[in-house]
Design an enzyme around this catalytic site. Structure first.
Site, PDB file in Angstrom:
ATOM      1  CE  LYS A  52     -48.100  13.493   4.728  1.00 51.83           C
ATOM      2  NZ  LYS A  52     -49.076  13.951   5.744  1.00 51.83           N
ATOM      3  CB  SER A  68     -54.234  16.306   2.885  1.00 47.65           C
ATOM      4  OG  SER A  68     -54.593  17.481   3.592  1.00 47.65           O
ATOM      5  CG  ASP A  69     -48.533  17.587   6.343  1.00 46.93           C
ATOM      6  OD1 ASP A  69     -48.441  16.428   6.784  1.00 46.93           O
ATOM      7  OD2 ASP A  69     -48.025  18.571   6.904  1.00 46.93           O
ATOM      8  CD  GLN A  70     -54.511  20.588  10.692  1.00 47.39           C
ATOM      9  OE1 GLN A  70     -54.433  19.825  11.644  1.00 47.39           O
ATOM     10  NE2 GLN A  70     -55.656  21.117  10.273  1.00 47.39           N
TER      11      GLN A  70
END
Length: 193
Positions: A52, A68-70
């Site tokens: 991203k 960011s990623d979760q």
């Protein structure tokens, strides 16, 4: 200071980044978020956070870009955003009475300076035993269908939990601010002077 861009349209991440009182823009990252074959939840989170940030940084090479990623991890299997009431019911049924791990990765990239940094925060969440009536009532009130793990700890979803263990408390909401601040300082952004 360079333009700061959040490579996400997530309202949760935007609200968290606003806490730092730094001016920033929001640009959607066009990234395929499908997991790769046999990819672990933590690897998915790291890969997507970096992808991203990189995707938006290529479009804005002079900016400092945050990605960011979760990924929610139940016994090594990723649980995504449920999208529907039925899938959220299934997720919370599977998670009730168990420990779930949330991997929240952040990447900061600037093409012009060559800066690239990454960090990961891991949050262990113990979900209390739940019955279907409780799950259904919660989902009708909060409708967390856009949240990995089908619950919002910053809202009524906290009532579904027994404990949260993390050294970066905002990581569960979607952006680990302690790690983000560290990466921004390393990139030359004067967070609090």
């Amino acid at each position: 200071m360079r333009t700061l861009i959040l490579a996400s349209t997530s309202i949760y991440r935007r609200q968290l980044l606003e806490r730092l009182r730094l001016p920033f823009q929001v640009v959607a990252a066009e990234v395929d978020e499908s997991p790769h074959h046999a990819e672990s939840p933590s690897v998915i989170a790291r890969r997507l956070a970096k992808a991203k940030a990189d995707a938006v940084a290529r479009l804005h090479p002079d900016a400092l870009v945050i990605g960011s990623d979760q990924v929610c991890d139940l016994d090594g299997a990723p649980l995504g955003k449920p999208g529907t009431h039925a899938r959220a019911m299934a997720q919370l049924r599977a998670m009730q009475g168990r420990v779930v791990v949330f991997h929240t990765a952040v990447a900061v990239v600037c093409v012009d300076t060559g800066f690239a940094g990454e960090a990961m925060a891991t949050v262990r969440v113990r979900v209390r035993p739940l019955d279907d009536a409780t799950i259904d009532a919660y989902l009708h009130v909060e409708q967390p269908y856009d949240c990995a793990g089908s619950a919002k700890s910053e809202g009524l979803g906290i009532a579904l939990l027994e404990s949260i263990e993390s050294d970066d408390p905002t990581a569960l909401i979607g952006l680990p601010l302690i790690r983000t601040c560290s990466l921004l300082r390393a990139a030359g952004v004067p967070v609090l002077g």
